[in-house]
Design a protein around this motif. Structure first.
Motif, mmCIF file in Angstrom:
data_model
loop_
_atom_site.group_PDB
_atom_site.id
_atom_site.type_symbol
_atom_site.label_atom_id
_atom_site.label_comp_id
_atom_site.label_asym_id
_atom_site.label_seq_id
_atom_site.Cartn_x
_atom_site.Cartn_y
_atom_site.Cartn_z
ATOM 1 N N ALA A 80 0.864 -1.180 0.000
ATOM 2 C CA ALA A 80 0.000 0.000 0.000
ATOM 3 C C ALA A 80 0.901 1.231 0.000
ATOM 4 O O ALA A 80 1.938 1.251 0.666
ATOM 5 C CB ALA A 80 -0.911 0.002 1.225
ATOM 6 N N LEU A 94 1.990 -5.589 2.317
ATOM 7 C CA LEU A 94 0.757 -6.264 2.730
ATOM 8 C C LEU A 94 0.877 -7.776 2.690
ATOM 9 O O LEU A 94 0.515 -8.460 3.636
ATOM 10 C CB LEU A 94 -0.404 -5.818 1.833
ATOM 11 C CG LEU A 94 -0.684 -4.311 1.788
ATOM 12 C CD1 LEU A 94 -1.807 -4.020 0.817
ATOM 13 C CD2 LEU A 94 -1.019 -3.788 3.173
ATOM 14 N N TYR A 145 -6.416 -4.182 2.564
ATOM 15 C CA TYR A 145 -5.883 -2.982 3.223
ATOM 16 C C TYR A 145 -7.010 -1.975 3.399
ATOM 17 O O TYR A 145 -7.890 -1.855 2.548
ATOM 18 C CB TYR A 145 -4.767 -2.369 2.388
ATOM 19 C CG TYR A 145 -4.232 -1.058 2.913
ATOM 20 C CD1 TYR A 145 -3.512 -0.995 4.109
ATOM 21 C CD2 TYR A 145 -4.440 0.129 2.205
ATOM 22 C CE1 TYR A 145 -3.024 0.208 4.589
ATOM 23 C CE2 TYR A 145 -3.945 1.342 2.674
ATOM 24 C CZ TYR A 145 -3.240 1.368 3.871
ATOM 25 O OH TYR A 145 -2.749 2.557 4.348
#
Length: 428
Positions: free
Chosen positions: A355, A364, A396
């Motif tokens: 991210a 992630l 996310y």
């Protein structure tokens, strides 16, 4: 100390990603390497730095590691030599009339480094069968390497012997067009094991990506051959087809954005319905516009300023991408997620999903989502990304505080023509 030529010869095969500049999306030209280890064309980096007004001004375009003053830029002669050799090899292939696929463009291999003679016979078998065998072999090699790492009492010489055996098995059993140069870069046994393990994990990921679509194609072909003209015909019960996807829980908020041609990079082209964006084989001659991105990026026309919205993006045909949201005022020289007014998740193409926002990276996972769902709740000031191939699985989530409209935003790493992203119809 043993020379470089001792032990089994391990061929190293490169593709264009390995020698590409992330700024101009072409092969490195007069490459320079920053202290963080990332390399770029010297002229590209100087031009990009010259256009940056914000700090850190001397930051790396990839990882954003900065410096208080401009670092000295010295030519990386090794990378330049590799880029020159790669260009010559591609040129020789083109002149010889032997086409190379977009993912692999190897030069002529020396006789001592060619693949085993048994491989062409294996290629005549089922694609999925060969893929499974390669996957099993790589999995065994990963287990061997991890076992070596755990043997703390193993002496230096014993570890070197084990790695020599591993290198022999590796060079004789796997298509080394997937191999990484990192296999031969460390001088210590522990370092070699780390490098070998990392390279094998990369190969596992590439095998998964290369054979997933081929397996699906084979299954579909088998079904078509078995079907009869009758409208009541069905695939045989042992075809192991994936269960149909359930309706999305975000279906009531689904939108189907379309790409905005004003923002479209000259390295990209879009379909007639404005829902598929593809990396072009050559630059497009779009009219000049200050709203057009320099990098392989594009925004959608829809400006989202209130309410709740959900859309999905098929990423299966793209090896390196980012999807998210950005304001229309996003700097056209910048990359998605590296600015204050853009957010995204990015698949790095090397088993890393991250991210990005304000040039800050958050790793992630190592799994590539085939479909990404984006949930934008402007009332609740939330942005979330989901893996949405079968049913939504959260990747996310973050808070956003934007006083300006946001547009769906896309970035395609532009070294491979035909890389594409598709805005999907949400399952209702």
């Amino acid at each position: 100390m043993a020379g470089l030529d001792s032990g089994p010869a391990i061929p190293v095969w490169l593709n264009e990603d390995d020698l590409g500049c992330i700024i101009c999306r072409g092969l490195l030209d007069c490459p320079v390497t920053l202290p963080c280890g990332h390399s770029f064309c010297s002229s590209c980096l100087k031009s990009l730095w010259g256009s940056w007004a914000e700090k850190p001004r001397w930051a790396c375009p990839t990882c954003r590691e900065g410096a208080p003053q401009k670092p000295p830029l010295r030519k990386n002669t090794l990378l330049q030599d590799l880029a020159d050799k790669y260009s010559r090899a591609v040129r020789e292939l083109e002149e010889g009339g032997r086409g190379a696929g977009p993912e692999l463009a190897p030069g002529p291999a020396p006789a001592s480094r060619r693949r085993p003679a048994a491989l062409p016979a294996a290629a005549q078998r089922s694609i999925t069968e060969v893929g499974r065998e390669l996957g099993e072999l790589v999995e065994q090699l990963v287990d061997i390497t991890r076992s070596l790492q755990n043997q703390r009492s193993l002496s230096q010489s014993e570890a070197d012997n084990e790695l020599t055996i591993l290198g022999t098995a590796f060079s004789s059993g796997v298509d080394l067009s997937l191999a990484s140069p990192k296999l031969v870069t460390s001088n210590t046994s522990e370092g070699k094991m780390r490098d070998v393990l990392h390279a094998l994990e990369e190969i596992q990921e590439k095998l998964r990506e290369n054979f997933t679509w081929k397996e699906a194609f084979e299954k579909q072909t088998q079904v078509e051959l078995l079907e009869t003209p009758s409208t009541s015909s069905r695939p045989l019960p042992d075809q192991n087809h994936p269960a149909p996807r359930k309706a999305s829980r975000f279906a009531q908020w689904a939108i189907h954005p379309t790409f905005d041609l004003r923002s479209l990079s000259c390295s990209l082209e879009v379909s007639e319905d404005l829902r598929t964006v593809t990396v072009s084989h050559w630059p497009q001659s779009y009219p000049w516009s200050r709203e057009r991105f320099k990098a392989c990026q594009v925004l959608c026309s829809q400006a989202l300023s209130s309410g709740q919205h959900y859309w999905e993006v098929d990423t299966q045909q793209c090896s390196h991408w980012a999807v998210g949201v950005a304001s229309w005022e996003m700097n056209r020289d910048q990359i998605l997620g590296r600015t204050r007014d853009s957010w995204c998740v990015e698949w790095m193409g090397t088993s890393r999903l991250c991210a990005w926002h304000m040039a800050k990276e958050l790793v992630l996972s190592s799994d590539k989502p085939g479909v990404v769902g984006i949930w934008l709740d402007l009332e609740g000031k939330k942005l979330a990304f989901y893996a949405a191939a079968n049913q939504e699985k959260l990747l996310y989530e973050c808070e956003i505080s934007a006083s300006y409209p946001l547009h769906p935003a896309f970035w395609l790493y532009g070294l491979h023509p035909t890389n594409s992203l598709i805005i999907k119809q949400v399952k209702t």
